[in-house]
Design a protein around this motif. Structure first.
Motif, PDB file in Angstrom:
ATOM      1  N   ASN A 174       0.742  -1.133  -0.066  1.00 57.48           N
ATOM      2  CA  ASN A 174      -0.037  -0.038  -0.032  1.00 57.48           C
ATOM      3  C   ASN A 174       0.965   1.443   0.150  1.00 57.48           C
ATOM      4  OD1 ASN A 174      -2.593   1.145   0.118  1.00 57.48           O
ATOM      5  ND2 ASN A 174      -1.686   2.067   2.052  1.00 57.48           N
ATOM      6  N   PHE A 177       1.760   2.072  -3.396  1.00 51.78           N
ATOM      7  CA  PHE A 177       0.692   2.646  -4.025  1.00 51.78           C
ATOM      8  C   PHE A 177       0.638   4.060  -3.702  1.00 51.78           C
ATOM      9  CE2 PHE A 177      -1.630  -1.629  -3.560  1.00 51.78           C
ATOM     10  CZ  PHE A 177      -0.978  -1.992  -4.881  1.00 51.78           C
ATOM     11  N   GLU A 192      -5.844   7.922 -11.090  1.00 50.70           N
ATOM     12  CA  GLU A 192      -6.656   7.007 -11.724  1.00 50.70           C
ATOM     13  C   GLU A 192      -6.221   6.275 -12.986  1.00 50.70           C
ATOM     14  OE1 GLU A 192      -9.447   9.808 -13.728  1.00 50.70           O
ATOM     15  OE2 GLU A 192     -10.350   8.016 -14.720  1.00 50.70           O
ATOM     16  N   LEU A 193      -5.273   6.786 -13.605  1.00 48.88           N
ATOM     17  CA  LEU A 193      -4.526   6.148 -14.663  1.00 48.88           C
ATOM     18  C   LEU A 193      -3.804   4.814 -14.366  1.00 48.88           C
ATOM     19  CD1 LEU A 193      -2.724   8.969 -16.710  1.00 48.88           C
ATOM     20  CD2 LEU A 193      -3.327   6.823 -17.785  1.00 48.88           C
ATOM     21  N   LEU A 194      -3.482   5.009 -13.027  1.00 45.95           N
ATOM     22  CA  LEU A 194      -2.865   3.616 -12.292  1.00 45.95           C
ATOM     23  C   LEU A 194      -3.809   2.499 -11.916  1.00 45.95           C
ATOM     24  CD1 LEU A 194       0.282   4.955 -10.726  1.00 45.95           C
ATOM     25  CD2 LEU A 194       0.325   3.672 -12.731  1.00 45.95           C
ATOM     26  N   HIS A 195      -5.019   3.037 -11.735  1.00 45.61           N
ATOM     27  CA  HIS A 195      -5.813   1.991 -11.079  1.00 45.61           C
ATOM     28  C   HIS A 195      -6.004   0.496 -11.710  1.00 45.61           C
ATOM     29  CE1 HIS A 195      -8.561   5.291  -8.787  1.00 45.61           C
ATOM     30  NE2 HIS A 195      -7.409   5.404  -8.280  1.00 45.61           N
ATOM     31  N   PRO A 196      -6.275   0.752 -12.972  1.00 45.73           N
ATOM     32  CA  PRO A 196      -6.316  -0.812 -13.374  1.00 45.73           C
ATOM     33  C   PRO A 196      -4.986  -1.474 -13.592  1.00 45.73           C
ATOM     34  CG  PRO A 196      -6.990   0.768 -15.025  1.00 45.73           C
ATOM     35  CD  PRO A 196      -6.389   1.384 -13.973  1.00 45.73           C
ATOM     36  N   LEU A 197      -3.717  -1.024 -13.301  1.00 47.31           N
ATOM     37  CA  LEU A 197      -2.556  -1.554 -13.263  1.00 47.31           C
ATOM     38  C   LEU A 197      -2.468  -2.097 -11.769  1.00 47.31           C
ATOM     39  CD1 LEU A 197       0.163  -2.125 -14.367  1.00 47.31           C
ATOM     40  CD2 LEU A 197       1.111  -0.075 -13.356  1.00 47.31           C
ATOM     41  N   ILE A 198      -2.996  -1.481 -10.689  1.00 41.03           N
ATOM     42  CA  ILE A 198      -2.948  -1.859  -9.311  1.00 41.03           C
ATOM     43  C   ILE A 198      -3.818  -2.955  -9.107  1.00 41.03           C
ATOM     44  CG2 ILE A 198      -3.841  -1.135  -6.975  1.00 41.03           C
ATOM     45  CD1 ILE A 198      -2.604   1.615  -7.691  1.00 41.03           C
ATOM     46  N   LEU A 199      -5.127  -3.128  -9.715  1.00 40.59           N
ATOM     47  CA  LEU A 199      -5.849  -4.282  -9.533  1.00 40.59           C
ATOM     48  C   LEU A 199      -5.200  -5.502 -10.437  1.00 40.59           C
ATOM     49  CD1 LEU A 199      -9.577  -3.378 -10.121  1.00 40.59           C
ATOM     50  CD2 LEU A 199      -8.338  -4.077  -8.119  1.00 40.59           C
ATOM     51  N   GLU A 200      -4.781  -5.027 -11.694  1.00 39.65           N
ATOM     52  CA  GLU A 200      -4.110  -6.438 -12.165  1.00 39.65           C
ATOM     53  C   GLU A 200      -2.804  -6.734 -11.426  1.00 39.65           C
ATOM     54  OE1 GLU A 200      -5.047  -7.582 -14.986  1.00 39.65           O
ATOM     55  OE2 GLU A 200      -3.393  -8.686 -15.782  1.00 39.65           O
ATOM     56  N   THR A 201      -2.126  -5.910 -10.819  1.00 43.57           N
ATOM     57  CA  THR A 201      -1.016  -6.507  -9.954  1.00 43.57           C
ATOM     58  C   THR A 201      -1.598  -7.324  -9.050  1.00 43.57           C
ATOM     59  OG1 THR A 201       0.031  -4.428 -10.470  1.00 43.57           O
ATOM     60  CG2 THR A 201       1.092  -5.747  -8.601  1.00 43.57           C
ATOM     61  N   ALA A 202      -2.412  -6.945  -8.321  1.00 41.83           N
ATOM     62  CA  ALA A 202      -3.294  -7.811  -7.101  1.00 41.83           C
ATOM     63  C   ALA A 202      -3.498  -9.206  -7.633  1.00 41.83           C
ATOM     64  CB  ALA A 202      -4.038  -7.198  -6.429  1.00 41.83           C
ATOM     65  N   THR A 203      -4.549  -9.112  -8.826  1.00 46.31           N
ATOM     66  CA  THR A 203      -5.182 -10.140  -9.352  1.00 46.31           C
ATOM     67  C   THR A 203      -4.080 -11.333  -9.888  1.00 46.31           C
ATOM     68  OG1 THR A 203      -6.805  -8.624 -10.000  1.00 46.31           O
ATOM     69  CG2 THR A 203      -6.831 -10.840 -11.280  1.00 46.31           C
TER      70      THR A 203
ATOM     71  N   GLN B 112      -0.579  -0.967 -18.823  1.00 45.56           N
ATOM     72  CA  GLN B 112      -1.149  -2.073 -18.138  1.00 45.56           C
ATOM     73  C   GLN B 112       0.003  -3.078 -18.177  1.00 45.56           C
ATOM     74  OE1 GLN B 112      -2.369  -3.767 -15.696  1.00 45.56           O
ATOM     75  NE2 GLN B 112      -4.523  -3.477 -16.449  1.00 45.56           N
ATOM     76  N   PRO B 126      -5.916   2.230 -19.613  1.00 46.87           N
ATOM     77  CA  PRO B 126      -5.500   3.318 -19.867  1.00 46.87           C
ATOM     78  C   PRO B 126      -4.503   3.512 -21.134  1.00 46.87           C
ATOM     79  CG  PRO B 126      -5.519   3.100 -17.638  1.00 46.87           C
ATOM     80  CD  PRO B 126      -5.490   2.083 -18.470  1.00 46.87           C
ATOM     81  N   PHE B 177       4.435  -8.426  -2.423  1.00 43.17           N
ATOM     82  CA  PHE B 177       3.638  -9.705  -2.239  1.00 43.17           C
ATOM     83  C   PHE B 177       4.756 -11.073  -2.551  1.00 43.17           C
ATOM     84  CE2 PHE B 177       0.174  -7.353  -4.787  1.00 43.17           C
ATOM     85  CZ  PHE B 177      -0.176  -6.540  -3.766  1.00 43.17           C
ATOM     86  N   ILE B 198      -4.696  -9.252  -0.077  1.00 41.88           N
ATOM     87  CA  ILE B 198      -3.750  -8.514  -1.059  1.00 41.88           C
ATOM     88  C   ILE B 198      -5.071  -8.104  -2.414  1.00 41.88           C
ATOM     89  CG2 ILE B 198      -2.741  -9.122  -3.430  1.00 41.88           C
ATOM     90  CD1 ILE B 198      -1.079 -11.265  -1.665  1.00 41.88           C
ATOM     91  N   LEU B 199      -5.807  -8.503  -2.390  1.00 44.93           N
ATOM     92  CA  LEU B 199      -7.244  -7.969  -3.029  1.00 44.93           C
ATOM     93  C   LEU B 199      -7.472  -6.895  -2.561  1.00 44.93           C
ATOM     94  CD1 LEU B 199      -9.379 -10.499  -4.993  1.00 44.93           C
ATOM     95  CD2 LEU B 199      -7.753  -9.179  -6.019  1.00 44.93           C
ATOM     96  N   THR B 201      -6.310  -4.995  -0.157  1.00 49.28           N
ATOM     97  CA  THR B 201      -5.289  -3.840  -0.469  1.00 49.28           C
ATOM     98  C   THR B 201      -5.284  -2.857  -1.670  1.00 49.28           C
ATOM     99  OG1 THR B 201      -3.813  -5.159   1.035  1.00 49.28           O
ATOM    100  CG2 THR B 201      -2.874  -3.132  -0.145  1.00 49.28           C
ATOM    101  N   ALA B 202      -5.571  -3.618  -2.948  1.00 48.39           N
ATOM    102  CA  ALA B 202      -5.574  -2.916  -4.060  1.00 48.39           C
ATOM    103  C   ALA B 202      -6.910  -2.484  -4.215  1.00 48.39           C
ATOM    104  CB  ALA B 202      -5.300  -4.008  -5.329  1.00 48.39           C
ATOM    105  N   ILE B 206      -7.859   1.887  -4.580  1.00 46.71           N
ATOM    106  CA  ILE B 206      -8.346   2.539  -5.703  1.00 46.71           C
ATOM    107  C   ILE B 206      -9.574   3.335  -5.156  1.00 46.71           C
ATOM    108  CG2 ILE B 206      -9.834   1.826  -7.730  1.00 46.71           C
ATOM    109  CD1 ILE B 206      -7.755  -0.239  -8.125  1.00 46.71           C
ATOM    110  N   PRO B 210      -4.722   5.470  -1.405  1.00 43.22           N
ATOM    111  CA  PRO B 210      -3.856   4.531  -0.240  1.00 43.22           C
ATOM    112  C   PRO B 210      -3.298   5.295   0.547  1.00 43.22           C
ATOM    113  CG  PRO B 210      -2.815   5.224  -2.832  1.00 43.22           C
ATOM    114  CD  PRO B 210      -4.172   5.711  -2.801  1.00 43.22           C
TER     115      PRO B 210
END
Lengths: 257, 257
Positions: A174, A177, A192-203, B112, B126, B177, B198-199, B201-202, B206, B210
């Motif tokens: 965190n 982040f 906001e530009l980094l939001h998808p990357l953050i989610l993808e990193t965790a996923t 991404q 993005p 992680f 982890i999920l 946290t992300a 968002i 953070p």
């Protein structure tokens, strides 16, 4: 029906209370806390059948849950007369033995980061359990099963390491982040530009394992990019950048900077 | 219809090709790559209308996209004869000016982390765009709109900082992680226990930002827990723990260790 009282009025106490109230297996008889204001808040939340009390006037229940700050567990535990109840704490970092002044004791540690506001999705929260005796472990398991289907038996020693791991996975990730957010704000880039990357990193860390999904200049050993990045950073993010880049480079078997 | 050819056969080239193939606005005429094996793989993926070629026999298209490694962009750019085509690269860290040997140039940077295997969910990615002229920026915007609804105009200078921020948000968070995973494995704790954390946290980073969702011993300034944690760690995670704990403590205005 198992009768329960909770000592504490913080985030964990609150989320436990909400969940217990929905269960037919458990009757939440009381919540005890020093802070009258916090007591008021939590009483509103869990209905008027719950009495807010203090440590000297505990009711007689099957279970007493100490959902207080880590540093207060031993002190509170020493103060209360459990009268044969099974006493549990909810901490990731306090040994079960902190409760050993009681005849029956154990741990009920929900491994999630709780918020003041949001309601926790208990069904996804792993609950780590431990108890001094085998028969009490069965009881802790029953309580845990009311909270979540994900129950794990974890010893005090393992729980300590698990808590350290959770600090890496939650607090440290965190803060990375947060550093990313700071950099964006400093250069008027929408975070906001980094939001998808953050989610993808965790996923990815969950579906492919984190060490297998690593990418980036540190992993590639791309010195040119690394040096260019370091130049753009202020002192504090720079140190984090350097240490984590070295750690990644080392982890993936490349030479240190 | 805009005609496009892609130079490169890596992850980004592959994901671009898949997406372009679905679009009625774009005809993907060729993919150029040195590596015959990679060309074979990508040809399978994007159908037999796509010709795999080399840099000396480029077709004539409206757009040429250099989806090659950062360090190869300038070299490849110098080698090709664009014949008036708009030349774009897809890198987060290379200045637009790396393409300035061409008359028309710009950047199409999808922010991404791409995998070899998984198909990227373009609708959430993005896309940062930049072009040397205003009229070409419109064309880049059209191409970008085929990829994703999330289009951001980002200058070369901003993109550099954005890329550094992405390293924090992705590579560094992911290494946290990885450290968590290592600690779990070392102490025979299923890493699965940390998946929900982890999920969460992300998700919190968002939805709540953070820096507002930070918790843990560093933020609380809880020295006792911090020292106990440090004792359990090997040299490398210990240094990361120390640096990030100091950074968090400092960030939230507490004294350093």
């Amino acid at each position: 029906v198992i009768t329960v009282q909770i000592i504490g009025t913080g985030k964990v106490a609150r989320q436990l209370a909400i969940r217990f109230r929905e269960s037919v297996l458990i009757t939440l008889k009381a919540i005890a806390g020093r802070d009258q204001h916090a007591c008021g808040n939590i009483r509103d939340l869990v209905s008027d059948t719950v009495i807010c009390t203090d440590l000297d006037s505990l009711l007689s229940t099957d279970i007493i849950i100490l959902a207080v700050t880590d540093t207060a567990i031993a002190t509170v535990s020493d103060k209360i007369d459990a009268r044969g109840a099974l006493v549990l704490h909810t901490s990731g970092s306090v040994p079960m033995a902190a409760l050993k002044n009681h005849k029956r004791y154990g741990v009920l540690y929900p491994l999630q980061s709780f918020s003041e506001s949001n309601r926790v999705d208990w069904d996804t929260v792993p609950v780590c359990i431990e108890a001094h005796t085998v028969s009490d472990l069965d009881i802790v398991r029953t309580i845990a099963s009311v909270l979540s289907p994900k129950i794990f038996e974890v010893t005090t020693a393992q729980r300590k390491h698990l808590h350290v791991a959770a600090v890496f996975a939650n607090n440290f990730a965190n803060h990375c982040f947060t550093m990313a957010q700071e950099i964006c704000e400093k250069h008027t880039i929408p975070f906001e530009l980094l939001h998808p990357l953050i989610l993808e990193t965790a996923t990815k860390a969950i579906t492919q394992e984190p060490d297998k999904s690593q990418t980036g200049p540190a992993m590639r050993g791309d010195k040119e990019i690394i040096l260019a990045h370091l130049e753009t950073l202020d002192t504090e993010p720079k140190e984090i950048y350097r240490v984590l880049t070295n750690a990644i480079t080392h982890y993936y078997g490349r030479k240190k900077l």
